[in-house]
Design a protein around this motif. Structure first.
Motif, PDB file in Angstrom:
ATOM      1  N   PHE A 112       8.938  14.534   3.683  1.00  0.00           N
ATOM      2  CA  PHE A 112       7.420  14.401   4.129  1.00  0.00           C
ATOM      3  C   PHE A 112       6.740  13.522   3.111  1.00  0.00           C
ATOM      4  O   PHE A 112       5.728  12.625   3.510  1.00  0.00           O
ATOM      5  N   GLY A 113       6.910  13.686   1.755  1.00  0.00           N
ATOM      6  CA  GLY A 113       6.370  12.644   0.860  1.00  0.00           C
ATOM      7  C   GLY A 113       6.774  11.269   1.121  1.00  0.00           C
ATOM      8  O   GLY A 113       5.771  10.296   0.672  1.00  0.00           O
ATOM      9  N   THR A 114       7.950  11.049   1.483  1.00  0.00           N
ATOM     10  CA  THR A 114       8.588   9.723   1.510  1.00  0.00           C
ATOM     11  C   THR A 114       7.700   9.111   2.714  1.00  0.00           C
ATOM     12  O   THR A 114       7.273   7.592   2.638  1.00  0.00           O
ATOM     13  N   TYR A 115       7.581   9.582   3.640  1.00  0.00           N
ATOM     14  CA  TYR A 115       7.032   9.450   5.079  1.00  0.00           C
ATOM     15  C   TYR A 115       5.366   8.948   4.741  1.00  0.00           C
ATOM     16  O   TYR A 115       5.119   7.831   5.119  1.00  0.00           O
ATOM     17  N   PHE A 116       4.953   9.809   3.934  1.00  0.00           N
ATOM     18  CA  PHE A 116       3.458   9.435   3.394  1.00  0.00           C
ATOM     19  C   PHE A 116       3.280   8.282   2.581  1.00  0.00           C
ATOM     20  O   PHE A 116       2.502   7.298   2.731  1.00  0.00           O
ATOM     21  N   GLY A 117       4.319   8.175   1.541  1.00  0.00           N
ATOM     22  CA  GLY A 117       4.225   7.178   0.762  1.00  0.00           C
ATOM     23  C   GLY A 117       4.489   5.724   1.335  1.00  0.00           C
ATOM     24  O   GLY A 117       3.904   4.712   1.122  1.00  0.00           O
ATOM     25  N   ALA A 118       5.334   5.687   2.343  1.00  0.00           N
ATOM     26  CA  ALA A 118       5.595   4.645   3.182  1.00  0.00           C
ATOM     27  C   ALA A 118       4.370   4.177   3.855  1.00  0.00           C
ATOM     28  O   ALA A 118       4.185   3.026   4.249  1.00  0.00           O
ATOM     29  N   TRP A 119       3.835   5.117   4.436  1.00  0.00           N
ATOM     30  CA  TRP A 119       2.531   4.890   5.119  1.00  0.00           C
ATOM     31  C   TRP A 119       1.614   4.293   4.308  1.00  0.00           C
ATOM     32  O   TRP A 119       0.867   3.098   4.541  1.00  0.00           O
ATOM     33  N   PHE A 120       1.197   4.786   3.206  1.00  0.00           N
ATOM     34  CA  PHE A 120       0.291   4.368   2.276  1.00  0.00           C
ATOM     35  C   PHE A 120       0.693   2.750   1.616  1.00  0.00           C
ATOM     36  O   PHE A 120       0.122   1.869   1.554  1.00  0.00           O
ATOM     37  N   GLY A 121       2.242   2.810   1.489  1.00  0.00           N
ATOM     38  CA  GLY A 121       2.605   1.399   1.190  1.00  0.00           C
ATOM     39  C   GLY A 121       2.434   0.189   2.079  1.00  0.00           C
ATOM     40  O   GLY A 121       2.269  -0.684   1.884  1.00  0.00           O
ATOM     41  N   SER A 122       2.462   0.828   3.411  1.00  0.00           N
ATOM     42  CA  SER A 122       2.285  -0.385   4.465  1.00  0.00           C
ATOM     43  C   SER A 122       0.899  -0.819   4.571  1.00  0.00           C
ATOM     44  O   SER A 122       0.602  -1.683   5.186  1.00  0.00           O
ATOM     45  N   ILE A 123      -0.185  -0.008   3.983  1.00  0.00           N
ATOM     46  CA  ILE A 123      -1.458  -0.335   4.253  1.00  0.00           C
ATOM     47  C   ILE A 123      -2.034  -1.041   3.075  1.00  0.00           C
ATOM     48  O   ILE A 123      -3.311  -1.639   2.872  1.00  0.00           O
ATOM     49  N   VAL A 124      -1.168  -1.101   1.804  1.00  0.00           N
ATOM     50  CA  VAL A 124      -2.106  -1.827   0.697  1.00  0.00           C
ATOM     51  C   VAL A 124      -1.129  -2.981   0.473  1.00  0.00           C
ATOM     52  O   VAL A 124      -0.264  -3.340   1.227  1.00  0.00           O
ATOM     53  N   GLY A 125      -1.677  -4.045  -0.305  1.00  0.00           N
ATOM     54  CA  GLY A 125      -0.977  -5.258  -0.607  1.00  0.00           C
ATOM     55  C   GLY A 125       0.430  -4.908  -1.471  1.00  0.00           C
ATOM     56  O   GLY A 125       0.618  -3.857  -2.178  1.00  0.00           O
ATOM     57  N   SER A 126       1.272  -5.763  -0.994  1.00  0.00           N
ATOM     58  CA  SER A 126       2.681  -5.726  -2.013  1.00  0.00           C
ATOM     59  C   SER A 126       2.542  -6.222  -3.354  1.00  0.00           C
ATOM     60  O   SER A 126       3.460  -5.671  -4.041  1.00  0.00           O
ATOM     61  N   ARG A 127       1.518  -6.756  -3.881  1.00  0.00           N
ATOM     62  CA  ARG A 127       1.354  -6.998  -5.180  1.00  0.00           C
ATOM     63  C   ARG A 127       1.202  -5.425  -5.936  1.00  0.00           C
ATOM     64  O   ARG A 127       1.808  -5.229  -6.949  1.00  0.00           O
ATOM     65  N   VAL A 128       0.431  -4.788  -5.196  1.00  0.00           N
ATOM     66  CA  VAL A 128       0.101  -3.342  -5.903  1.00  0.00           C
ATOM     67  C   VAL A 128       1.604  -2.490  -5.967  1.00  0.00           C
ATOM     68  O   VAL A 128       1.865  -1.812  -6.986  1.00  0.00           O
ATOM     69  N   GLN A 129       2.247  -2.646  -4.806  1.00  0.00           N
ATOM     70  CA  GLN A 129       3.669  -2.060  -4.767  1.00  0.00           C
ATOM     71  C   GLN A 129       4.451  -2.618  -5.811  1.00  0.00           C
ATOM     72  O   GLN A 129       5.264  -1.815  -6.418  1.00  0.00           O
ATOM     73  N   LEU A 130       4.443  -3.815  -5.890  1.00  0.00           N
ATOM     74  CA  LEU A 130       5.341  -4.368  -6.963  1.00  0.00           C
ATOM     75  C   LEU A 130       5.054  -4.271  -8.344  1.00  0.00           C
ATOM     76  O   LEU A 130       5.697  -3.868  -9.198  1.00  0.00           O
ATOM     77  N   PHE A 131       3.755  -4.039  -8.782  1.00  0.00           N
ATOM     78  CA  PHE A 131       3.298  -3.738 -10.029  1.00  0.00           C
ATOM     79  C   PHE A 131       3.871  -2.359 -10.182  1.00  0.00           C
ATOM     80  O   PHE A 131       4.114  -2.046 -11.297  1.00  0.00           O
ATOM     81  N   VAL A 132       3.591  -1.297  -9.331  1.00  0.00           N
ATOM     82  CA  VAL A 132       4.160  -0.055  -9.613  1.00  0.00           C
ATOM     83  C   VAL A 132       5.543   0.188  -9.658  1.00  0.00           C
ATOM     84  O   VAL A 132       6.022   0.720 -10.482  1.00  0.00           O
ATOM     85  N   PHE A 133       6.231  -1.047  -9.074  1.00  0.00           N
ATOM     86  CA  PHE A 133       7.798  -0.884  -8.968  1.00  0.00           C
ATOM     87  C   PHE A 133       8.193  -1.315 -10.226  1.00  0.00           C
ATOM     88  O   PHE A 133       9.083  -0.762 -10.980  1.00  0.00           O
ATOM     89  N   VAL A 134       7.284  -2.075 -11.023  1.00  0.00           N
ATOM     90  CA  VAL A 134       7.667  -2.719 -12.320  1.00  0.00           C
ATOM     91  C   VAL A 134       7.588  -1.573 -13.376  1.00  0.00           C
ATOM     92  O   VAL A 134       8.260  -1.618 -14.424  1.00  0.00           O
ATOM     93  N   VAL A 135       6.468  -0.774 -13.282  1.00  0.00           N
ATOM     94  CA  VAL A 135       6.191   0.289 -14.039  1.00  0.00           C
ATOM     95  C   VAL A 135       7.276   1.328 -14.055  1.00  0.00           C
ATOM     96  O   VAL A 135       8.092   1.755 -14.945  1.00  0.00           O
ATOM     97  N   LEU A 136       7.769   1.653 -12.799  1.00  0.00           N
ATOM     98  CA  LEU A 136       9.019   2.475 -12.734  1.00  0.00           C
ATOM     99  C   LEU A 136      10.187   1.825 -13.145  1.00  0.00           C
ATOM    100  O   LEU A 136      10.981   2.828 -13.685  1.00  0.00           O
ATOM    101  N   MET A 137      10.412   0.647 -13.066  1.00  0.00           N
ATOM    102  CA  MET A 137      11.703   0.294 -13.568  1.00  0.00           C
ATOM    103  C   MET A 137      11.667   0.532 -15.087  1.00  0.00           C
ATOM    104  O   MET A 137      12.673   0.625 -15.875  1.00  0.00           O
ATOM    105  N   SER A 138      10.406   0.291 -15.779  1.00  0.00           N
ATOM    106  CA  SER A 138      10.449   0.498 -17.358  1.00  0.00           C
ATOM    107  C   SER A 138      10.725   1.966 -17.653  1.00  0.00           C
ATOM    108  O   SER A 138      11.368   2.202 -18.411  1.00  0.00           O
ATOM    109  N   ILE A 139      10.184   2.760 -16.851  1.00  0.00           N
ATOM    110  CA  ILE A 139      10.413   4.262 -17.121  1.00  0.00           C
ATOM    111  C   ILE A 139      11.962   4.654 -16.870  1.00  0.00           C
ATOM    112  O   ILE A 139      12.594   5.071 -17.806  1.00  0.00           O
TER     113      ILE A 139
END
Length: 197
Positions: free
Chosen positions: A80-107
């Motif tokens: 359920f969380g993944t479905y919600f996260g995918a919905w949110f990801g589909s409405i924001v810009g890919s730059r925001v997603q990639l920024f969060v992605f970089v943070v997660l890679m660092s973690i």
């Protein structure tokens, strides 16, 4: 193309051996080795990770290295969380997603650098907290297109009290469930956007 095949092999090995780590490599491989646009790379990453994880889970099921109780407690809210996260990801810009992605890679890099220790704690979190953790990990999975294993394995070990082998096997099935749910949502969003053109 050989670089992409090598990258895919590394992804599969990491997921199979550690139950995590490989999926966070998928988006960069798709974007920088195969020139896939960021939104499509994130969606494709979920489909690829789901397939690899389902395949790897067969071995763990045969070896009885899966905790089905934690699969339900952590995996279902994660879907359920993944479905919600995918919905949110589909409405924001890919730059925001990639920024969060970089943070997660660092973690993830910090976790891998520190390594994992076998859990000796017998303390188990309340069911409600495990459900919440599953949902939160699912949101992260859907938003940036990673499997979330680097979060799932430590949670299952240190918070749910599972030994590492059982946590790894269970994590792989949870990754497959979450990634499938996220891909369904991204596929729906991509279909809608193509219909609007």
């Amino acid at each position: 193309m050989l670089q992409a095949l090598f990258g895919a092999t590394i992804i599969g090995l990491s997921l199979g051996v550690f139950g995590s780590g490989g999926s966070i490599l998928t988006v960069p491989i798709l974007m920088y080795l195969l020139d896939v646009p960021a939104p499509l790379a994130i969606a494709s990453s979920l489909a690829i990770v789901a397939g690899i994880s389902f395949g790897g889970s067969i071995f763990n099921v045969l070896k009885r290295q899966v905790s089905y109780r934690h699969l339900i407690w952590f995996g279902l809210p994660g879907m359920f969380g993944t479905y919600f996260g995918a919905w949110f990801g589909s409405i924001v810009g890919s730059r925001v997603q990639l920024f969060v992605f970089v943070v997660l890679m660092s973690i993830a890099a910090v976790f891998m650098w520190r390594g994992r220790k076998e859990s000796t704690s017998t303390a188990v979190q309340p069911l409600q907290l495990l459900l919440l953790e599953g949902f939160v990990v699912g949101v992260v999975t859907g938003f940036v297109g990673v499997g979330g294993g680097f979060l799932i394995v430590p949670a299952l070990m240190f918070f749910a009290g599972l030994p590492m082998l059982l946590a790894t096997g269970t994590s792989l099935m949870i990754i497959a469930m979450n990634s499938s749910s996220g891909f369904v949502k991204y596929y729906e969003a991509l279909q809608c956007s193509s219909d609007d053109l």
